[in-house]
Structures are given as structure tokens and as C-alpha cells.
Design a protein around this motif. Structure first.
Motif, PDB file in Angstrom:
ATOM      1  N   UNK A  86      21.566   5.415  -0.479  1.00  0.00           N
ATOM      2  CA  UNK A  86      20.402   4.613  -0.108  1.00  0.00           C
ATOM      3  C   UNK A  86      19.277   4.776  -1.125  1.00  0.00           C
ATOM      4  N   UNK A  87      19.028   6.014  -1.544  1.00  0.00           N
ATOM      5  CA  UNK A  87      17.980   6.262  -2.527  1.00  0.00           C
ATOM      6  C   UNK A  87      18.338   5.668  -3.888  1.00  0.00           C
ATOM      7  N   UNK A  88      19.622   5.723  -4.227  1.00  0.00           N
ATOM      8  CA  UNK A  88      20.088   5.136  -5.485  1.00  0.00           C
ATOM      9  C   UNK A  88      19.900   3.618  -5.457  1.00  0.00           C
ATOM     10  N   UNK A  89      20.169   3.018  -4.302  1.00  0.00           N
ATOM     11  CA  UNK A  89      19.959   1.575  -4.142  1.00  0.00           C
ATOM     12  C   UNK A  89      18.481   1.234  -4.309  1.00  0.00           C
ATOM     13  N   UNK A  90      17.614   2.027  -3.686  1.00  0.00           N
ATOM     14  CA  UNK A  90      16.180   1.759  -3.811  1.00  0.00           C
ATOM     15  C   UNK A  90      15.745   1.832  -5.266  1.00  0.00           C
ATOM     16  N   UNK A  91      16.223   2.846  -5.985  1.00  0.00           N
ATOM     17  CA  UNK A  91      15.850   2.983  -7.393  1.00  0.00           C
ATOM     18  C   UNK A  91      16.279   1.758  -8.199  1.00  0.00           C
ATOM     19  N   UNK A  92      17.459   1.246  -7.908  1.00  0.00           N
ATOM     20  CA  UNK A  92      17.990   0.104  -8.656  1.00  0.00           C
ATOM     21  C   UNK A  92      17.296  -1.202  -8.298  1.00  0.00           C
ATOM     22  N   UNK A  93      16.717  -1.266  -7.089  1.00  0.00           N
ATOM     23  CA  UNK A  93      16.159  -2.535  -6.602  1.00  0.00           C
ATOM     24  C   UNK A  93      14.680  -2.420  -6.217  1.00  0.00           C
ATOM     25  N   UNK A  94      14.016  -1.389  -6.675  1.00  0.00           N
ATOM     26  CA  UNK A  94      12.653  -1.111  -6.222  1.00  0.00           C
ATOM     27  C   UNK A  94      11.721  -2.303  -6.369  1.00  0.00           C
ATOM     28  N   UNK A  95      11.763  -2.966  -7.516  1.00  0.00           N
ATOM     29  CA  UNK A  95      10.814  -4.060  -7.763  1.00  0.00           C
ATOM     30  C   UNK A  95      11.068  -5.278  -6.887  1.00  0.00           C
ATOM     31  N   UNK A  96      12.223  -5.317  -6.201  1.00  0.00           N
ATOM     32  CA  UNK A  96      12.522  -6.441  -5.323  1.00  0.00           C
ATOM     33  C   UNK A  96      11.812  -6.340  -3.980  1.00  0.00           C
ATOM     34  N   UNK A  97      11.340  -5.146  -3.614  1.00  0.00           N
ATOM     35  CA  UNK A  97      10.549  -5.023  -2.385  1.00  0.00           C
ATOM     36  C   UNK A  97       9.307  -5.892  -2.535  1.00  0.00           C
ATOM     37  N   UNK A  98       9.030  -6.765  -1.584  1.00  0.00           N
ATOM     38  CA  UNK A  98       7.974  -7.765  -1.798  1.00  0.00           C
ATOM     39  C   UNK A  98       6.569  -7.205  -1.938  1.00  0.00           C
ATOM     40  N   UNK A  99       6.313  -6.066  -1.305  1.00  0.00           N
ATOM     41  CA  UNK A  99       4.965  -5.488  -1.344  1.00  0.00           C
ATOM     42  C   UNK A  99       5.073  -3.990  -1.594  1.00  0.00           C
ATOM     43  N   UNK A 100       4.252  -3.508  -2.503  1.00  0.00           N
ATOM     44  CA  UNK A 100       4.090  -2.063  -2.697  1.00  0.00           C
ATOM     45  C   UNK A 100       2.664  -1.688  -2.311  1.00  0.00           C
ATOM     46  N   UNK A 101       2.508  -0.483  -1.803  1.00  0.00           N
ATOM     47  CA  UNK A 101       1.170   0.063  -1.553  1.00  0.00           C
ATOM     48  C   UNK A 101       1.066   1.433  -2.224  1.00  0.00           C
ATOM     49  N   UNK A 102       0.004   1.604  -3.006  1.00  0.00           N
ATOM     50  CA  UNK A 102      -0.315   2.908  -3.584  1.00  0.00           C
ATOM     51  C   UNK A 102      -1.538   3.470  -2.870  1.00  0.00           C
ATOM     52  N   UNK A 103      -1.395   4.548  -2.096  1.00  0.00           N
ATOM     53  CA  UNK A 103      -2.581   5.240  -1.586  1.00  0.00           C
ATOM     54  C   UNK A 103      -3.164   6.090  -2.708  1.00  0.00           C
ATOM     55  N   UNK A 104      -4.462   5.968  -2.918  1.00  0.00           N
ATOM     56  CA  UNK A 104      -5.134   6.606  -4.051  1.00  0.00           C
ATOM     57  C   UNK A 104      -6.281   7.467  -3.533  1.00  0.00           C
ATOM     58  N   UNK A 105      -6.415   8.676  -4.094  1.00  0.00           N
ATOM     59  CA  UNK A 105      -7.577   9.507  -3.802  1.00  0.00           C
ATOM     60  C   UNK A 105      -8.527   9.481  -4.985  1.00  0.00           C
ATOM     61  N   UNK A 106      -9.753   9.069  -4.727  1.00  0.00           N
ATOM     62  CA  UNK A 106     -10.776   8.996  -5.763  1.00  0.00           C
ATOM     63  C   UNK A 106     -11.337  10.387  -6.018  1.00  0.00           C
ATOM     64  N   UNK A 107     -11.513  10.731  -7.267  1.00  0.00           N
ATOM     65  CA  UNK A 107     -12.025  12.042  -7.635  1.00  0.00           C
ATOM     66  C   UNK A 107     -10.990  13.138  -7.638  1.00  0.00           C
ATOM     67  N   UNK A 108      -9.736  12.821  -7.290  1.00  0.00           N
ATOM     68  CA  UNK A 108      -8.708  13.849  -7.131  1.00  0.00           C
ATOM     69  C   UNK A 108      -8.345  14.539  -8.440  1.00  0.00           C
ATOM     70  N   UNK A 109      -8.483  13.843  -9.560  1.00  0.00           N
ATOM     71  CA  UNK A 109      -8.086  14.427 -10.838  1.00  0.00           C
ATOM     72  C   UNK A 109      -8.959  15.614 -11.228  1.00  0.00           C
ATOM     73  N   UNK A 110     -10.106  15.765 -10.587  1.00  0.00           N
ATOM     74  CA  UNK A 110     -10.992  16.894 -10.881  1.00  0.00           C
ATOM     75  C   UNK A 110     -10.665  18.129 -10.045  1.00  0.00           C
ATOM     76  N   UNK A 111      -9.743  17.971  -9.092  1.00  0.00           N
ATOM     77  CA  UNK A 111      -9.468  19.036  -8.138  1.00  0.00           C
ATOM     78  C   UNK A 111      -8.253  19.866  -8.534  1.00  0.00           C
ATOM     79  N   UNK A 112      -8.293  21.140  -8.201  1.00  0.00           N
ATOM     80  CA  UNK A 112      -7.140  22.025  -8.373  1.00  0.00           C
ATOM     81  C   UNK A 112      -6.532  22.409  -7.022  1.00  0.00           C
TER      82      UNK A 112
END
Length: 214
Positions: free
Chosen positions: A102-128
Motif C-alpha cells: 500500500x505504501x509502495x503504491x502511494x509512493x508511485x501514485x502520490x501526485x494523483x491524489x487530488x488534494x494535498x495538505x501541508x500543516x506548517x508551523x511558523x517560527x519552527x525553524x528557530x526551535x530546538x
């Protein structure tokens, strides 16, 4: 698939039947449904209620194509290169053959999923802080449960992360922001909403302190 009534799903039913769905169809998801899913997500917990987050919805084919290439690189490095070993072992303590396929299939067809969502944290790059993601992952789970209510499959993955700088550039993120995951969304192309198999509670739940078992 797209005609499900999101109000008909009981909470505990959803909690017990929202496995990762990696076989996703190309059927479009309406802007209205995506907005409803994200509206549920942002009701989730946020550290200190700071809401220092952004949710990037990606439909652009070229952006998805580039990130999918980076994702496949991460998949191949971490799992795909061990394809025969994993499929032969089918280790009950590790990734099963079915999960690998299933994971191999997703990797091969990832861009075919109609919608992607990226959750992003602002300011996170400054944190350890290694636990920084806890400020958003509760809301991410609400996103995935809301998608489930609309009959939409999802999974949480980070295999593109070796190219975080490139992803941030493509998404026009501020220099101090970090993506916390990629969540592809799509109506399921196969499989069913079922309770995923898990180890018994008695093997993983401890009272007062951890104890070795087995």
C-alpha cells in the motif's frame, strides 16, 4: 463515494475506523468539502492556543510532481530499497507485506491524489524542541477524522523531508517555517473503512511505570 453524510458518523466509530488510506482515487474533492475539513482541523489543540500555523492546500500538478519525486527518493532510501527483504519477511513486529504494498503504491501514485495538505508551523525553524510537532499534530488528527466523515481517505507522511528547503521554496513559506507533514487526500480507490489491527491493550498500557514484557 462523495455522497456520504458527514453528520452520520459517530465519534467513536470514526476513532476506531480511520486507518491510513493509501489507495486513493483521482476523483475531485470540492472546495467546499476541503474547507469543511480544514475548519474542523483548526478547532484542534494548539500549544498555548498560539495558532502559529498555516495549512497549505496543494492542487497544482507541477508542484505535486516535483515534491512527489522527492518523496519517492525518501521512500526508496528508507523502504523501497529493502523491498524483497520486507516482502519475504512479512514480520508481524514490523511492516507487513500488505502495508508495504500500500505504501509502495502511494509512493508511485502520490501526485494523483487530488488534494494535498501541508500543516506548517511558523517560527519552527528557530526551535530546538524535539516535541514541537505536538503543537499541531492534534489538529492534524482532527483533519483526518473530518476527512473520514466525508468519506475521504488520508495518511500522514514525511518522506519528502530530505528536501524540506525545496518544499518550503515551492510553497513560498517564510524562512523560519517548517512543514510538519504531508497529508494526501482522496476518495478511497480500494479497501474499506475498518478497525486497524493493533496489539492488545495489555501489551502496551502500563500503570504507574513501564515494565518489560514478553
Amino acid at each position: 463515494m462523495s455522497s456520504e453524510d458527514p453528520n452520520s458518523l459517530y465519534l467513536l466509530e470514526g476513532l476506531h475506523s480511520t486507518p491510513a488510506r493509501r489507495y486513493l482515487s483521482t476523483e475531485p474533492i470540492s472546495d467546499e468539502v476541503v474547507r469543511a475539513i480544514l475548519d474542523a482541523a483548526v478547532r484542534g489543540p494548539s500549544g498555548g492556543n498560539s495558532q502559529r500555523w498555516a495549512w497549505i492546500v496543494v492542487r497544482d500538478a507541477e508542484v505535486k510532481r516535483q515534491i512527489a519525486e522527492w518523496y519517492r527518493e525518501g521512500w526508496e532510501k528508507n523502504y523501497g530499497s529493502r523491498r524483497e527483504q520486507i516482502l519475504r519477511a512479512d514480520d508481524p513486529e514490523g511492516m507487513s507485506a500488505a502495508s508495504f504494498r500500500a505504501a509502495d503504491h502511494l509512493a508511485a501514485h502520490l501526485e494523483e491524489a487530488p488534494v494535498w495538505v501541508f500543516p506548517v508551523l511558523l517560527g519552527a525553524a528557530r526551535s530546538n524542541n524535539p516535541r514541537l510537532g505536538s503543537s499541531i499534530y492534534g489538529a492534524v488528527q482532527q483533519l483526518m477524522l473530518a476527512a473520514r466523515a466525508h468519506g475521504i481517505g488520508s495518511t500522514l507522511t514525511t518522506l519528502y523531508a530530505g528536501h524540506e528547503d525545496g518544499v518550503r521554496k515551492l510553497l513560498n513559506l517564510p524562512g523560519d517555517a517548517l512543514t510538519m507533514a504531508l497529508i494526501p487526500l482522496g476518495y478511497p480507490a480500494r479497501g474499506r473503512w475498518a478497525q486497524p489491527k493493533r496489539r492488545p491493550l495489555d501489551e502496551v498500557v502500563f500503570h504507574e511505570r513501564y515494565e518489560e514484557w514478553g
